[in-house]
Design an enzyme around this catalytic site. Structure first.
Site, PDB file in Angstrom:
ATOM      1  N   GLU A 314       0.818  -1.217   0.000  1.00 50.84           N
ATOM      2  CA  GLU A 314       0.000   0.000   0.000  1.00 50.84           C
ATOM      3  C   GLU A 314       0.857   1.276   0.000  1.00 50.84           C
ATOM      4  O   GLU A 314       0.809   2.077   0.936  1.00 50.84           O
ATOM      5  CB  GLU A 314      -0.959  -0.014   1.202  1.00 50.84           C
ATOM      6  CG  GLU A 314      -1.943  -1.169   1.114  1.00 50.84           C
ATOM      7  CD  GLU A 314      -2.960  -1.207   2.244  1.00 50.84           C
ATOM      8  OE1 GLU A 314      -2.813  -0.416   3.197  1.00 50.84           O
ATOM      9  OE2 GLU A 314      -3.894  -2.030   2.177  1.00 50.84           O
ATOM     10  N   GLU A 434      -4.841  -8.406  -0.902  1.00 48.13           N
ATOM     11  CA  GLU A 434      -5.658  -8.400   0.303  1.00 48.13           C
ATOM     12  C   GLU A 434      -7.098  -8.185  -0.124  1.00 48.13           C
ATOM     13  O   GLU A 434      -7.367  -7.366  -1.005  1.00 48.13           O
ATOM     14  CB  GLU A 434      -5.266  -7.259   1.260  1.00 48.13           C
ATOM     15  CG  GLU A 434      -3.890  -7.369   1.870  1.00 48.13           C
ATOM     16  CD  GLU A 434      -3.581  -6.192   2.794  1.00 48.13           C
ATOM     17  OE1 GLU A 434      -4.534  -5.463   3.161  1.00 48.13           O
ATOM     18  OE2 GLU A 434      -2.403  -5.996   3.121  1.00 48.13           O
TER      19      GLU A 434
END
Length: 701
Positions: A314, A434
């Site tokens: 991220e 994810e």
């Protein structure tokens, strides 16, 4: 034309022009340095072979004076052809093959080694070449070219299997689409190695081989190991990794590989701890990033190709001028990551590398920016990754999104369509690194109604599968109880597993509410068949009778009044029985028969730090809450909607018979009166008025 073929052709067109220029540079370099001492040694090894194809790794050691720019030439004895290369531009003309350096590995110091690799094709036999020339000088294992050839060749047996037998498993290195497909499905060891400051800091137990074996036995083929390194290394400039931490990571990686997993490791919370300062602290962040990946790649240089590296989790940056600069700094770091890994040699030369979009977000601009990175890197063994936590209002239960409706599904479909058309359709594999719903958690029951969550799971599995996306569920302990090695909700896991291969039928609800008193009537639900057909209903070990206990008209399932009367039993508050709708495929859909009365509430007083509304739920469950001022405007946080966020702003406590209004709610409520409307899953509503005066709160029905 296959996706792999399309991708190879796209890469090859770009490589041809670069090859001619690089060859010219190499020729000029040889011409002007003819008087320099020259010598080299080549180690050629076949790391994988299958009917009609093979993977080879080549290590080139410069034994002479330093060179800057190189070209290695050889002839295949058996007419083999190179189909795809990495860390070098590899081309063939007849039986002659030439590999020219990449931009990042042109320089070879004395006694230094560079590595490259390729996939090739063969027919008949796959005899290894024995003579190589570096910049026109035959490699003899010494300086001057007078010694006999000493190219190290790994033994290669002729194939003994029929050409009709499919390739071996795992897929050969250099085939990222096949590798990523073999990783489906995947599981995250969340809130563990990424926890700060150590493995058990966020509530999970130490990882054991028994845990990994259990996860593998549940059908998962890959495991993502999120790892935060920032608390486990020394100071600048070396940033030396703590040996104990590195050994622990290596132990879990080795256990995972031993269980048969593909394993993905990364830099995880480092992304917001220090990598995010790259725009304003480029030199220090770059040095730290290089140091960590250099040590990680060295530690795993010779590990199985089933180990996969992911550059950054991220990625996010502070102090930039906007997305254009964000894209550029991420491009810088990803390119550095690829360079470090490839230059480290060994299995790293061909290891699958995973690159994220900015924030691992799947908006089209983020995807396009990563596409530009792939085009620049021209590395044939890369994959893209994004994360997916669902349509945000539904994932946290705000703004009235209590159900998995068409808008929630369109968000899912649109996301998966974008990543497929941007990457997969062009031969670049995608890992949903994810996914889950943000606020589904065993510690916060009721945020997402169970049946609505099951519909989401079913849809994710289906839409990812038909778009060839590999999914890795985020599990921080909310799904698998790691202490007991059992699923916290077996039905949730059953839906996970079934969705990997097929669809399941669902219904408009998994609840049928029956008033505790009064006449019992028939109850209807709408079936979501999802390509299945209803086979029947069952209660315990007994099949319900079509026409007597239930009827089906199109997609409408109706339980007769007689069946509901029997199933509701003595009509005690709550779930009295559960039936299953069974379909032609997939998991059964459970339907709870619930007895209830309208909830009641009572007056209360308290403070903004502690306020609870006495509530008799009487068999019902809370779905959501609205808040409005006397003039009808929205009250409280997120004032763009009257519906507040479940659990963050309010929370039911069924054991204490209260609904708690959180300090976070009052933090954005003005003094004066606020009308609260509570919506329950039965369809019942209650209205309650609170009045705030400073920190004092009173409430009345």
């Amino acid at each position: 034309m296959s996706l792999q073929r399309i991708r190879r052709e796209r890469l090859r067109v770009g490589m041809l022009a670069g090859t001619m220029a690089a060859l010219l540079v190499a020729w000029m370099m040889v011409a002007v340095s003819a008087q320099a001492a020259a010598g080299c040694r080549v180690a050629y090894a076949i790391s994988a072979q299958w009917p009609g194809g093979f993977t080879a790794n080549v290590d080139v050691t410069n034994l002479g004076d330093p060179i800057n720019g190189w070209s290695l030439a050889w002839a295949f004895p058996s007419g083999q052809r190179v189909t795809q290369g990495w860390n070098a531009t590899v081309t063939s003309a007849g039986s002659q093959t030439t590999a020219v350096n990449a931009s990042y590995n042109a320089a070879i110091a004395t006694n230094a080694t560079v590595s490259f690799g390729f996939n090739g094709s063969w027919t008949g036999s796959n005899t290894a070449p024995t003579s190589f020339a570096l910049n026109g000088v035959t490699c003899t294992g010494g300086v001057g070219g007078t010694s006999p050839p000493t190219a190290s060749v790994s033994p290669t047996a002729s194939p003994t299997v029929s050409p009709s037998v499919p390739p071996t498993t795992p897929p050969p290195s250099g085939n990222p689409m096949a590798t990523v497909a073999a990783m489906q499905p995947g599981w995250n060891l969340g809130n563990t190695l990424d926890a700060i400051p150590d493995e058990t800091a966020w509530g999970n137990p130490l990882t054991t081989q028994a845990l990994l074996r259990h996860v593998r036995s549940q059908g998962y083929n890959s495991i993502r190991l999120p790892i935060t390194w920032s608390n486990h290394h020394g100071a600048a400039p070396s940033y030396t990794l703590d040996p104990a931490w590195l050994n622990r990571v290596r132990q879990i990686v080795d256990w995972s590989l031993a269980e048969g997993f593909y394993v993905m490791v990364n830099l995880h919370h480092d992304s917001w701890q220090w990598i995010n300062t790259y725009p304003t602290d480029q030199a220090n962040v770059t040095n730290r990033y290089r140091a960590l990946w250099t040590q990680i790649t060295a530690a795993f240089r010779n590990h199985s190709p089933k180990l996969v590296f992911e550059s950054i989790n991220e990625p996010q940056f502070a102090g930039t001028s906007g997305d254009d600069q964000n894209y550029q700094v991420l491009r810088d770091l990803n390119a550095e990551f690829v360079r470090i890994v490839r230059a480290s040699g060994g299995t790293n030369a061909t290891r699958l590398l995973v690159l994220p979009t900015l924030y691992t977000n799947a908006d089209q601009g983020r995807l396009d920016a990563l596409t530009a990175e792939f085009n620049q890197l021209r590395d044939p063994n890369l994959a893209a990754t994004v994360h997916f936590y669902g349509f945000w209002p539904f994932s946290v239960n705000i703004a009235g999104f209590t159900r998995y409706n068409a808008e929630v599904e369109q968000d899912l479909v649109g996301t998966f369509d974008r990543v497929h058309s941007t990457f997969v359709s062009r031969g670049i594999p995608v890992i949903i690194g994810e996914w889950a719903l943000l606020n589904w958690d065993h510690n916060r029951p009721g945020v997402i109604e169970r049946g609505e969550f099951l519909k989401f799971l079913e849809a994710v599995g289906h839409h990812a599968r038909i778009r060839n996306l590999t999914t890795m569920v985020w599990d921080a302990g909310q799904f698998l109880n790691r202490n007991e090695l059992r699923w916290r909700d077996q039905g949730v896991y059953d839906m996970f597993r079934t969705s990997w291969t097929t669809r399941s039928g669902t219904a408009s609800s998994d609840q049928v509410y029956v008033p505790r008193t009064g006449t019992i009537t028939s109850k209807s639900l709408t079936l979501n068949l999802n390509g299945t057909s209803l086979q029947g209903l069952r209660h315990g070990g007994t099949n319900l009778v079509n026409g007597t206990d239930y009827t089906v008209a199109g997609n409408t399932l109706t339980l007769t009044a007689a069946a509901v009367t029997r199933l509701v039993g003595n009509r005690a508050y709550g779930v009295n029985s559960t039936i299953e709708a069974r379909f032609s495929q997939g998991v059964p859909w459970q339907i709870s028969i619930i007895s209830h009365d309208p909830p009641t509430q009572a007056a209360a007083s308290g403070t903004t730090a502690s306020f609870a509304i006495p509530t008799q739920f009487r068999g019902d469950q809370l779905a959501t809450m609205e808040a409005r001022y006397a003039d009808g405007s929205n009250a409280g946080p997120a004032n763009w909607t009257s519906y507040k966020e479940f659990w963050t702003h309010f929370q039911p406590d069924y054991n204490a018979n209260t609904i708690i209004l959180k300090p976070e709610f009052f933090a954005e409520v003005n003094d004066g009166a606020v009308t609260l409307t509570f919506h329950f899953w039965s369809g019942a509503q209650t209205t309650y008025r609170i009045t705030r005066s400073g920190t004092t709160v009173t409430g009345t029905t």
